[in-house]
Design a protein around this motif. Structure first.
Motif, PDB file in Angstrom:
ATOM      1  N   GLU A   1       0.834  -1.213   0.000  1.00 44.15           N
ATOM      2  CA  GLU A   1       0.000   0.000   0.000  1.00 44.15           C
ATOM      3  C   GLU A   1       0.864   1.256   0.000  1.00 44.15           C
ATOM      4  OE1 GLU A   1      -3.439   2.125   2.823  1.00 44.15           O
ATOM      5  OE2 GLU A   1      -2.512   0.221   3.413  1.00 44.15           O
ATOM      6  N   HIS A   2       1.877   1.295   0.853  1.00 45.67           N
ATOM      7  CA  HIS A   2       2.748   2.469   0.911  1.00 45.67           C
ATOM      8  C   HIS A   2       3.620   2.592  -0.335  1.00 45.67           C
ATOM      9  CE1 HIS A   2       2.543   2.836   5.600  1.00 45.67           C
ATOM     10  NE2 HIS A   2       1.527   3.432   4.983  1.00 45.67           N
ATOM     11  N   PHE A   3       4.047   1.448  -0.891  1.00 47.63           N
ATOM     12  CA  PHE A   3       4.890   1.510  -2.081  1.00 47.63           C
ATOM     13  C   PHE A   3       4.138   2.139  -3.248  1.00 47.63           C
ATOM     14  CE2 PHE A   3       7.457  -0.447  -5.552  1.00 47.63           C
ATOM     15  CZ  PHE A   3       8.687   0.047  -5.153  1.00 47.63           C
ATOM     16  N   LYS A   4       2.864   1.837  -3.337  1.00 49.25           N
ATOM     17  CA  LYS A   4       2.034   2.456  -4.377  1.00 49.25           C
ATOM     18  C   LYS A   4       1.850   3.944  -4.101  1.00 49.25           C
ATOM     19  CE  LYS A   4      -2.472   2.080  -6.648  1.00 49.25           C
ATOM     20  NZ  LYS A   4      -3.763   1.341  -6.690  1.00 49.25           N
ATOM     21  N   LEU A   5       1.635   4.305  -2.831  1.00 49.32           N
ATOM     22  CA  LEU A   5       1.480   5.705  -2.454  1.00 49.32           C
ATOM     23  C   LEU A   5       2.736   6.500  -2.781  1.00 49.32           C
ATOM     24  CD1 LEU A   5      -0.030   8.009  -0.885  1.00 49.32           C
ATOM     25  CD2 LEU A   5       1.083   7.116   1.190  1.00 49.32           C
ATOM     26  N   LEU A   6       3.902   5.920  -2.554  1.00 45.66           N
ATOM     27  CA  LEU A   6       5.179   6.600  -2.804  1.00 45.66           C
ATOM     28  C   LEU A   6       5.563   6.622  -4.274  1.00 45.66           C
ATOM     29  CD1 LEU A   6       7.163   4.981   0.153  1.00 45.66           C
ATOM     30  CD2 LEU A   6       6.279   7.318   0.065  1.00 45.66           C
ATOM     31  N   ASN A   7       4.793   5.948  -5.123  1.00 48.80           N
ATOM     32  CA  ASN A   7       5.103   5.818  -6.547  1.00 48.80           C
ATOM     33  C   ASN A   7       6.408   5.056  -6.753  1.00 48.80           C
ATOM     34  OD1 ASN A   7       4.658   6.111  -9.313  1.00 48.80           O
ATOM     35  ND2 ASN A   7       5.654   8.116  -9.424  1.00 48.80           N
ATOM     36  N   GLY A   8       6.715   4.159  -5.810  1.00 47.06           N
ATOM     37  CA  GLY A   8       7.910   3.344  -5.918  1.00 47.06           C
ATOM     38  C   GLY A   8       9.183   4.166  -5.817  1.00 47.06           C
TER      39      GLY A   8
ATOM     40  N   SER B   1      13.956   7.964   0.922  1.00 46.61           N
ATOM     41  CA  SER B   1      13.800   8.533   2.256  1.00 46.61           C
ATOM     42  C   SER B   1      13.065   9.874   2.185  1.00 46.61           C
ATOM     43  CB  SER B   1      15.175   8.718   2.896  1.00 46.61           C
ATOM     44  OG  SER B   1      15.071   9.299   4.175  1.00 46.61           O
ATOM     45  N   ASN B   2      13.390  10.685   1.176  1.00 47.48           N
ATOM     46  CA  ASN B   2      12.692  11.961   1.001  1.00 47.48           C
ATOM     47  C   ASN B   2      11.226  11.741   0.635  1.00 47.48           C
ATOM     48  OD1 ASN B   2      15.088  13.306   1.510  1.00 47.48           O
ATOM     49  ND2 ASN B   2      15.617  13.540  -0.655  1.00 47.48           N
ATOM     50  N   ARG B   3      10.944  10.754  -0.166  1.00 47.67           N
ATOM     51  CA  ARG B   3       9.555  10.460  -0.540  1.00 47.67           C
ATOM     52  C   ARG B   3       8.731  10.054   0.686  1.00 47.67           C
ATOM     53  NH1 ARG B   3       8.862   8.171  -6.535  1.00 47.67           N
ATOM     54  NH2 ARG B   3      10.628   9.228  -7.528  1.00 47.67           N
ATOM     55  N   ILE B   4       9.331   9.275   1.567  1.00 50.09           N
ATOM     56  CA  ILE B   4       8.628   8.821   2.769  1.00 50.09           C
ATOM     57  C   ILE B   4       8.238  10.021   3.627  1.00 50.09           C
ATOM     58  CG2 ILE B   4       8.951   7.576   4.936  1.00 50.09           C
ATOM     59  CD1 ILE B   4      10.620   5.542   3.362  1.00 50.09           C
ATOM     60  N   ARG B   5       9.170  10.931   3.862  1.00 49.08           N
ATOM     61  CA  ARG B   5       8.860  12.109   4.679  1.00 49.08           C
ATOM     62  C   ARG B   5       7.889  13.037   3.953  1.00 49.08           C
ATOM     63  NH1 ARG B   5      14.368  11.686   5.426  1.00 49.08           N
ATOM     64  NH2 ARG B   5      14.760  13.451   4.040  1.00 49.08           N
ATOM     65  N   PHE B   6       7.993  13.154   2.635  1.00 51.21           N
ATOM     66  CA  PHE B   6       7.096  14.018   1.858  1.00 51.21           C
ATOM     67  C   PHE B   6       5.650  13.569   1.987  1.00 51.21           C
ATOM     68  CE2 PHE B   6       4.844  14.963  -2.119  1.00 51.21           C
ATOM     69  CZ  PHE B   6       4.996  16.348  -2.193  1.00 51.21           C
ATOM     70  N   HIS B   7       5.435  12.249   2.104  1.00 47.46           N
ATOM     71  CA  HIS B   7       4.077  11.705   2.237  1.00 47.46           C
ATOM     72  C   HIS B   7       3.665  11.502   3.693  1.00 47.46           C
ATOM     73  CE1 HIS B   7       4.823  10.754  -2.040  1.00 47.46           C
ATOM     74  NE2 HIS B   7       3.509  10.814  -2.151  1.00 47.46           N
ATOM     75  N   SER B   8       4.346  12.199   4.603  1.00 51.34           N
ATOM     76  CA  SER B   8       4.002  12.199   6.034  1.00 51.34           C
ATOM     77  C   SER B   8       4.104  10.811   6.653  1.00 51.34           C
ATOM     78  CB  SER B   8       2.590  12.769   6.241  1.00 51.34           C
ATOM     79  OG  SER B   8       2.494  14.082   5.745  1.00 51.34           O
ATOM     80  N   LEU B   9       5.002   9.993   6.133  1.00 51.69           N
ATOM     81  CA  LEU B   9       5.294   8.711   6.756  1.00 51.69           C
ATOM     82  C   LEU B   9       6.604   8.834   7.531  1.00 51.69           C
ATOM     83  CD1 LEU B   9       4.487   6.321   3.751  1.00 51.69           C
ATOM     84  CD2 LEU B   9       2.997   6.913   5.677  1.00 51.69           C
ATOM     85  N   THR B  10       6.871   7.866   8.383  1.00 48.78           N
ATOM     86  CA  THR B  10       8.101   7.876   9.171  1.00 48.78           C
ATOM     87  C   THR B  10       8.879   6.583   8.932  1.00 48.78           C
ATOM     88  OG1 THR B  10       6.956   6.923  11.076  1.00 48.78           O
ATOM     89  CG2 THR B  10       7.096   9.330  10.969  1.00 48.78           C
ATOM     90  N   ILE B  11      10.162   6.641   9.178  1.00 49.79           N
ATOM     91  CA  ILE B  11      11.021   5.464   9.028  1.00 49.79           C
ATOM     92  C   ILE B  11      11.182   4.802  10.397  1.00 49.79           C
ATOM     93  CG2 ILE B  11      13.329   4.636   8.431  1.00 49.79           C
ATOM     94  CD1 ILE B  11      13.538   6.952   6.472  1.00 49.79           C
ATOM     95  N   SER B  12      10.767   3.546  10.484  1.00 51.78           N
ATOM     96  CA  SER B  12      10.907   2.793  11.735  1.00 51.78           C
ATOM     97  C   SER B  12      12.151   1.927  11.672  1.00 51.78           C
ATOM     98  CB  SER B  12       9.666   1.932  11.979  1.00 51.78           C
ATOM     99  OG  SER B  12       9.500   0.976  10.933  1.00 51.78           O
ATOM    100  N   ARG B  13      12.684   1.590  12.858  1.00 52.55           N
ATOM    101  CA  ARG B  13      13.882   0.764  12.936  1.00 52.55           C
ATOM    102  C   ARG B  13      13.856  -0.095  14.188  1.00 52.55           C
ATOM    103  NH1 ARG B  13      16.013   5.721  11.024  1.00 52.55           N
ATOM    104  NH2 ARG B  13      17.141   5.505   9.038  1.00 52.55           N
ATOM    105  N   TYR B  14      14.447  -1.281  14.064  1.00 51.45           N
ATOM    106  CA  TYR B  14      14.750  -2.082  15.249  1.00 51.45           C
ATOM    107  C   TYR B  14      15.989  -1.490  15.920  1.00 51.45           C
ATOM    108  CZ  TYR B  14      11.576  -5.994  14.264  1.00 51.45           C
ATOM    109  OH  TYR B  14      10.474  -6.760  14.081  1.00 51.45           O
TER     110      TYR B  14
END
Length: 420
Positions: free
Chosen positions: A309-316, A332-345
């Motif tokens: 779902e997110h990959f489609k939203l980000l246009n890959g 990484s810029n696309r993720i922040r542009f679409h108001s998503l966050t990067i999660s990590r272990y």
């Protein structure tokens, strides 16, 4: 008249006695036959002769839900080759593997054969249809737990010797065609596609497959490994291959999660789950060649997890990065542009070993493309992806896609460079 009556009575008595004896013999004979049949199969192993010695585990066959048509994996005794009798090879793969040796084969011959294991898959003759009897009633299968059992933490990283394709196929006979597997005791919550952009890394790929399949199985994932190879000798485009892999994977199955994975990175901890959380995840947080420290906070390279779902939203990924570098930072810029966050272990879990390899030549235009990337988020990615699939093969260890990428002409790149 009296004599005739007495004689007829005598004949009736004799006839009745004969009939009674016949009935008793039939009943007693049936009982004896049943006991003999039961005793014949009551032992676990039955040894017989038929064009050679073999042992069949009848208890497994009689208890198998897939009887009478079952797929069996066989162990061939070391001295079987001395018989020099040809057998018939059957394989579940629709295409031939790179290795000429038979893989995951059912061998029916006069060699010394021991039945080892019965598969839960029923194969119908002259048909590609496969029915999994363990999945026939989905309502009876519980969902797999969020945290798989038997995870132990640190994993052993094996870099040598380099295994062969034949070795791995003999080791991972439990795989389905195409590098696919799913748990049979529970139902995985999501379907995961592991997408590996690839070219000219044969040894790395063998080590990667050797390491990853046991890990993914232990994590009780419904997964498939896709190796996407760029055809030709042109400039490598890693991001574009990942777009191709995600696009083509959805033609095979309804995947919920994409794991984009460099072939030279091996996870060191089995608690690093290969699933997609609510937000995109950077998985290779701590790499040994960088002293197990993240290079910078916004990094999103190496191994990443993004839901379909997110990959489609980000246009890959962007298709504009020809050569090494830049595509991960653009994502990484696309993720922040679409108001998503990067999660990590935590870095103590998201640890990776990088296999040694020659460094690629950096793309000199990567910073220019990266700085102007926001202008192309909506137009550069899945919706302008141009490629041709030259070949597809479902090997036992993975699904192989050979893709020809359509690189823009020099004049088109020149105009785009100055326009941006």
């Amino acid at each position: 008249m009296l004599l005739w009556s007495q004689t007829r009575t005598l004949y009736k008595a004799l006839l009745t006695l004969v009939l009674a004896l016949i009935v008793l013999e039939y009943l007693f004979g049936t009982f004896i036959g049943t006991r003999r049949w039961y005793n014949m199969f009551s032992d676990t192993n039955v040894t017989g002769q038929a064009n050679g010695n073999f042992r069949v585990q009848f208890s497994e066959i009689l208890n198998s839900q897939n009887h009478p048509i079952v797929k069996a994996s066989f162990e061939i005794n070391n001295n079987s080759a001395a018989n020099n009798i040809s057998g018939t090879f059957l394989t579940t793969s629709k295409t031939n593997n790179f290795n000429s040796n038979p893989t995951t084969a059912e061998i029916v011959s006069s060699l010394n054969i021991t039945s080892r294991k019965l598969s839960s898959t029923t194969h119908f003759k002259n048909s590609d249809e496969i029915v999994d009897t363990n999945r026939s009633n989905a309502t009876e299968i519980l969902l797999c737990p969020d945290t798989p059992p038997n995870l132990r933490g640190r994993l052993q990283i094996v870099k040598s010797p380099i295994p062969t394709v034949f070795d791995l196929e003999n080791q991972f006979t439990w795989l389905k065609p195409g590098g696919h597997w799913y748990p049979e005791t529970c139902k995985a919550v999501k379907k995961v596609a592991i997408i590996v952009p690839y070219r000219c890394r044969g040894k790395h790929l063998l080590l990667f497959l050797q390491h990853m399949h046991p890990l993914l199985k232990k994590q009780q994932l419904d997964y498939t490994i896709f190796v996407v190879e760029q055809d030709g000798c042109g400039t490598f485009n890693r991001a574009m291959l990942m777009n191709v892999g995600a696009t083509e994977a959805l033609k095979f199955n309804h995947f919920d999660c994409f794991i984009f994975h460099d072939v030279d990175l091996l996870p060191e901890d089995d608690r690093n789950l290969y699933t997609c959380p609510e937000q995109p995840r950077h998985m290779s947080v701590a790499v040994d060649t960088f002293q197990y420290k993240p290079l910078y906070p916004e990094i999103f390279g190496g191994v990443t997890a993004i839901s379909a779902e997110h990959f489609k939203l980000l246009n890959g990924y962007s298709n504009s990065f020809w050569g090494w570098g830049g595509e991960d930072d653009d994502m990484s810029n696309r993720i922040r542009f679409h108001s998503l966050t990067i999660s990590r272990y935590p870095a103590s879990i998201a640890r990776y070993t990088m296999l040694t390899h020659k460094k690629n030549k950096p793309n000199p235009s990567r910073y220019k493309i990266l700085w102007t990337g926001q202008k192309r988020f909506a137009t550069d990615g899945l919706n302008n992806l141009k490629y041709t699939i030259k070949e597809v093969k479902q090997h036992l260890l993975y699904t192989w896609l050979l893709a020809e990428l359509q690189q823009p002409s020099w004049w088109s790149r020149f105009k785009s460079f100055w326009k941006d």
